[in-house]
Scaffold this active site. Structure first.
Site, PDB file in Angstrom:
ATOM      1  N   SER A 188     -66.337  61.261 -16.526  1.00  0.00           N
ATOM      2  CA  SER A 188     -65.517  60.101 -16.833  1.00  0.00           C
ATOM      3  C   SER A 188     -65.638  59.057 -15.732  1.00  0.00           C
ATOM      4  O   SER A 188     -65.153  59.253 -14.621  1.00  0.00           O
ATOM      5  CB  SER A 188     -64.049  60.520 -17.004  1.00  0.00           C
ATOM      6  OG  SER A 188     -63.926  61.417 -18.085  1.00  0.00           O
ATOM      7  N   HIS A 212     -73.091  46.655 -13.075  1.00  0.00           N
ATOM      8  CA  HIS A 212     -74.101  46.076 -12.191  1.00  0.00           C
ATOM      9  C   HIS A 212     -74.437  44.685 -12.721  1.00  0.00           C
ATOM     10  O   HIS A 212     -74.502  44.477 -13.935  1.00  0.00           O
ATOM     11  CB  HIS A 212     -75.373  46.929 -12.148  1.00  0.00           C
ATOM     12  CG  HIS A 212     -75.155  48.318 -11.656  1.00  0.00           C
ATOM     13  ND1 HIS A 212     -75.173  48.655 -10.326  1.00  0.00           N
ATOM     14  CD2 HIS A 212     -74.890  49.465 -12.328  1.00  0.00           C
ATOM     15  CE1 HIS A 212     -74.943  49.955 -10.194  1.00  0.00           C
ATOM     16  NE2 HIS A 212     -74.762  50.465 -11.392  1.00  0.00           N
ATOM     17  N   CYS A 258     -64.674  61.640 -21.132  1.00  0.00           N
ATOM     18  CA  CYS A 258     -64.606  62.999 -21.656  1.00  0.00           C
ATOM     19  C   CYS A 258     -63.175  63.262 -22.093  1.00  0.00           C
ATOM     20  O   CYS A 258     -62.231  62.942 -21.374  1.00  0.00           O
ATOM     21  CB  CYS A 258     -65.033  64.000 -20.585  1.00  0.00           C
ATOM     22  SG  CYS A 258     -65.267  65.677 -21.197  1.00  0.00           S
TER      23      CYS A 258
END
Length: 262
Positions: free
Chosen positions: A112, A117, A140
């Site tokens: 998780s 970027h 998750c």
């Protein structure tokens, strides 16, 4: 699948969203190109990106455990946020209450996270500058990142958008039957507001048997005045405006299609 599923134990499904946006701009002179890169670096520095991703975490009901951010020289920034499902209560010694083992927690934390970027770039011969943002959300458990799409699109100047969503692993219902998907989805577009979709041409490439979903979006009617950096549109002759518009559209189409089409 509209009702909440009754599961046995912890939901082990991993849901990953890759969200990529491109902003295209016309910057004619080398100075304008450098100024554009500087402007983008200031607008989307690591501090602002951290705020955006923290809001994403709140929207999907996740707890922020750790934040790592970095600005780069000469340009670009990145942020990584470690998440936990709000249903997972962590004790001070990093062990989990409610009958979930610490080994499961470590696996959960590894799965998780949110990362971003940025990639500003320009080419001196084309006078076209682009800014790309890559955001990856991997969760998750019950957390799903799809509900954040409108927020992400609205926080960036999104001319071209590519999105990939996949679900991996399985969980079980109370009878022990495996469940490879715990929510209904036919397209990523199902999770984007209709008003947002009206502004874009969109296409899907989905592999339902593999729980793989891909959507691309291209802005429909770009106004030239929104793509000129530090330039007044009325200072440009009509013929030159048309040339610039064609150049910008070509750049967008090539990014959208993922190939040099001209």
């Amino acid at each position: 699948m509209s009702e909440k599923l009754k599961l046995y134990g912890f939901n082990n499904l991993t849901k990953s969203l890759s969200f990529n946006i491109y902003d295209v701009c016309y910057a004619k002179t080398p100075r304008e190109q450098r100024d554009y890169i500087k402007y983008i670096d200031e607008q989307y520095n690591s501090e602002r990106l951290t705020k955006i991703l923290t809001n994403v975490a709140e929207m999907i009901g996740a707890r922020v455990l750790n934040v790592s951010s970095q600005d780069y020289d000469p340009q670009g920034a990145s942020v990584t946020i470690l998440l936990a499902d709000e249903n997972m209560r962590l004790a001070k010694n990093d062990e989990v209450e409610d009958c979930v083992s610490s080994k499961t927690v470590l696996g959960h934390l590894d799965k998780s996270h949110i990362t971003v970027h940025t990639y500003p770039e320009y080419h001196p011969e084309t006078s076209i500058a682009t800014f790309r943002v890559d955001i990856d959300v991997s969760t998750c458990g019950e957390i799903t990142p799809l509900s954040t799409l409108d927020y992400l699109i609205g926080n960036f100047d999104s001319d071209i958008i590519t999105m990939d969503y996949r679900v991996r692993g399985f969980t079980r219902d109370v009878s022990g039957r495996k469940l490879f998907m715990d929510h209904k989805i036919t397209s990523i577009q199902d999770y984007i507001m209709p008003d947002t979709l009206l502004n874009y041409d969109a296409m899907d490439i989905n592999v339902y048997q593999a729980n793989l979903f891909h959507t691309r979006m291209l802005i429909k009617e770009p106004e030239l005045s929104n793509y000129l950096f530090n330039t007044d549109i009325y200072e440009i002759p009509p013929k030159t405006r048309l040339e610039i518009s064609n150049r910008l559209r070509r750049e967008m189409l090539e990014i959208f299609s993922g190939t040099n089409v001209f």
